[in-house]
Design an enzyme around this catalytic site. Structure first.
Site, PDB file in Angstrom:
ATOM      1  N   MET A 100       0.866  -1.184   0.000  1.00 12.37           N
ATOM      2  CA  MET A 100       0.000   0.000   0.000  1.00 12.37           C
ATOM      3  C   MET A 100       0.901   1.231   0.000  1.00 12.37           C
ATOM      4  O   MET A 100       0.991   1.972   0.989  1.00 12.37           O
ATOM      5  CB  MET A 100      -0.922  -0.017   1.220  1.00 12.37           C
ATOM      6  CG  MET A 100      -1.864  -1.201   1.282  1.00 12.37           C
ATOM      7  SD  MET A 100      -3.269  -1.019   0.189  1.00 12.37           S
ATOM      8  CE  MET A 100      -4.293   0.046   1.201  1.00 12.37           C
ATOM      9  N   GLU A 131       2.518  -9.678 -12.363  1.00  7.42           N
ATOM     10  CA  GLU A 131       1.582 -10.551 -11.651  1.00  7.42           C
ATOM     11  C   GLU A 131       0.187 -10.372 -12.249  1.00  7.42           C
ATOM     12  O   GLU A 131      -0.580  -9.504 -11.829  1.00  7.42           O
ATOM     13  CB  GLU A 131       1.570 -10.200 -10.159  1.00  7.42           C
ATOM     14  CG  GLU A 131       0.604 -11.059  -9.351  1.00  7.42           C
ATOM     15  CD  GLU A 131       0.110 -10.374  -8.086  1.00  7.42           C
ATOM     16  OE1 GLU A 131      -0.301 -11.098  -7.168  1.00  7.42           O
ATOM     17  OE2 GLU A 131       0.112  -9.121  -8.017  1.00  7.42           O
ATOM     18  N   ASP A 159       1.763 -14.618  -1.293  1.00  7.49           N
ATOM     19  CA  ASP A 159       0.303 -14.617  -1.209  1.00  7.49           C
ATOM     20  C   ASP A 159      -0.261 -16.023  -1.065  1.00  7.49           C
ATOM     21  O   ASP A 159      -1.166 -16.264  -0.260  1.00  7.49           O
ATOM     22  CB  ASP A 159      -0.305 -13.980  -2.466  1.00  7.49           C
ATOM     23  CG  ASP A 159      -0.124 -12.477  -2.507  1.00  7.49           C
ATOM     24  OD1 ASP A 159      -0.257 -11.833  -1.445  1.00  7.49           O
ATOM     25  OD2 ASP A 159       0.156 -11.938  -3.595  1.00  7.49           O
ATOM     26  N   LYS A 214       1.465 -30.106 -25.922  1.00  5.33           N
ATOM     27  CA  LYS A 214       2.403 -29.180 -25.287  1.00  5.33           C
ATOM     28  C   LYS A 214       2.037 -28.977 -23.814  1.00  5.33           C
ATOM     29  O   LYS A 214       0.918 -29.308 -23.393  1.00  5.33           O
ATOM     30  CB  LYS A 214       2.374 -27.830 -26.007  1.00  5.33           C
ATOM     31  CG  LYS A 214       2.852 -27.878 -27.451  1.00  5.33           C
ATOM     32  CD  LYS A 214       2.829 -26.492 -28.059  1.00  5.33           C
ATOM     33  CE  LYS A 214       3.367 -26.514 -29.480  1.00  5.33           C
ATOM     34  NZ  LYS A 214       3.375 -25.144 -30.085  1.00  5.33           N
ATOM     35  N   ASP A 231       3.515  -5.537  -9.560  1.00  4.34           N
ATOM     36  CA  ASP A 231       2.391  -5.989  -8.754  1.00  4.34           C
ATOM     37  C   ASP A 231       1.059  -5.691  -9.435  1.00  4.34           C
ATOM     38  O   ASP A 231       0.878  -4.646 -10.072  1.00  4.34           O
ATOM     39  CB  ASP A 231       2.442  -5.279  -7.397  1.00  4.34           C
ATOM     40  CG  ASP A 231       1.348  -5.712  -6.450  1.00  4.34           C
ATOM     41  OD1 ASP A 231       1.355  -6.893  -6.046  1.00  4.34           O
ATOM     42  OD2 ASP A 231       0.476  -4.875  -6.125  1.00  4.34           O
TER      43      ASP A 231
END
Length: 334
Positions: free
Chosen positions: A52, A197, A280, A260, A172
């Protein structure tokens, strides 16, 4: 490359400097064979863990001081290990409330106002353009289409490279903003390694994932494409498939209809960053924990298949001596 995540969800609570703890292990990290390490978010933050961010230029965090961070990166570089800064670009916490009583006034060197926040964020009175991604909700979503925002963030990232020494980025919550903005940031900083991410849910039928996860990996590939192929992405598809493989003993899932690997690694291996756990999913959060007792099998898979494998290492910050630190309980795979 072989990537090491060099922190966990509890690392910010270390009684001693986390940066100093990792620096003590720099030679071991390089000797084991890791070539890149992902370090925690470095900035001043409303949350202990750094996700944050508030003042981007204040690098004295719960993980240690800015000088300790610089020392750590130099030690890693001496041992042939690149360092990734965890860049939280999607959202930023304000320093004060605006005229309407909403938290949308930013301080520090980047003293933005509500124009830096997307217009359709209902909680923070943004006056920018509509969002081009998903909302984070807990903090104002930054409007990357604003030229002053992009210029400020590019300058900040370049400063981190020059002043602190980062070699690349872990990005992030990139679902929150268009991948084309990431392309601009990558072109401005030319990182040695970068990974985003992009985490969303796999396709399920009742309690089991569908065999065909092409739509899921396509969303990740679309983001990589939008970023100009200049950043890889965590292969969330592969992690989800491996959960089903080891929980249900359904090894037929390890091959897609074309023969694959069924994750991002099967389509774009040079941009697939594979992983079993992170701060996480594992650690004390445990949002999507890998099947217990199957971690070594999962690592055996990602370390022997295409893509860049990531190892999640839980360093023992509670170690009483440097010797114990070197023998830390750690999920490193050598």
């Amino acid at each position: 490359e072989i990537l090491l995540q060099g922190f966990n969800w509890e690392s910010s609570k270390s009684p001693s400097s986390w940066y100093a703890n990792v620096e003590n292990l720099a030679d071991t990290i390089g000797r084991i064979g890791f070539t890149v390490i992902w370090l925690p978010p470095p900035t001043d933050s409303v949350s202990l863990e750094g996700y944050m961010p508030r003042d981007y230029y204040d690098l004295n965090s719960r993980y240690g001081t800015v000088d300790e961070l610089k020392s750590l990166i130099k030690a890693l570089r001496r041992n042939g290990v690149m360092s990734l800064g965890d860049a939280v670009l999607n959202h930023r916490c304000a320093h004060s409330q605006g005229p309407e009583g909403l938290w949308n006034q930013f301080g520090g060197k980047l003293a933005w106002d509500a124009r830096a926040i997307v217009a359709d964020d209902p909680n923070f009175g943004g006056k920018g353009s509509p969002s081009d991604g998903d909302f984070f909700h807990a903090a104002p979503n930054v409007d990357h289409s604003q030229s002053f925002v992009k210029a400020d963030l590019e300058e900040w990232m370049q400063w981190l490279q020059k002043e602190v020494g980062y070699d690349g980025w872990r990005l992030d919550y990139v679902r929150g903003f268009w991948g084309g903005h990431v392309k601009d940031y990558m072109e401005a900083t030319q990182p040695g390694f970068a990974v985003g991410e992009f985490w969303d849910a796999l396709d399920y039928k009742y309690d089991a994932p569908e065999y065909n996860q092409d739509a899921h990996r396509q969303r990740i590939v679309n983001w990589i494409n939008a970023a100009g192929g200049l950043a890889g992405a965590f292969d969330v598809t592969t992690k989800g498939i491996l959960h089903a493989v080891f929980e249900r003993q359904e090894y037929w899932r390890l091959s897609d209809k074309a023969g694959k690997p069924p994750g991002v690694m099967g389509w774009w291996p040079s941009r697939a960053v594979t992983f079993i756990e992170n701060h996480d999913t594992g650690s004390t959060q445990g949002h999507w924990r890998f099947p217990r007792g199957k971690e070594l099998q999962g690592y055996a898979y990602i370390l022997t298949h295409p893509g860049t494998p990531t190892v999640f290492c839980i360093l023992s910050w509670w170690s009483e001596t440097h010797k114990r630190m070197r023998m830390a309980s750690c999920s490193m795979i050598s």
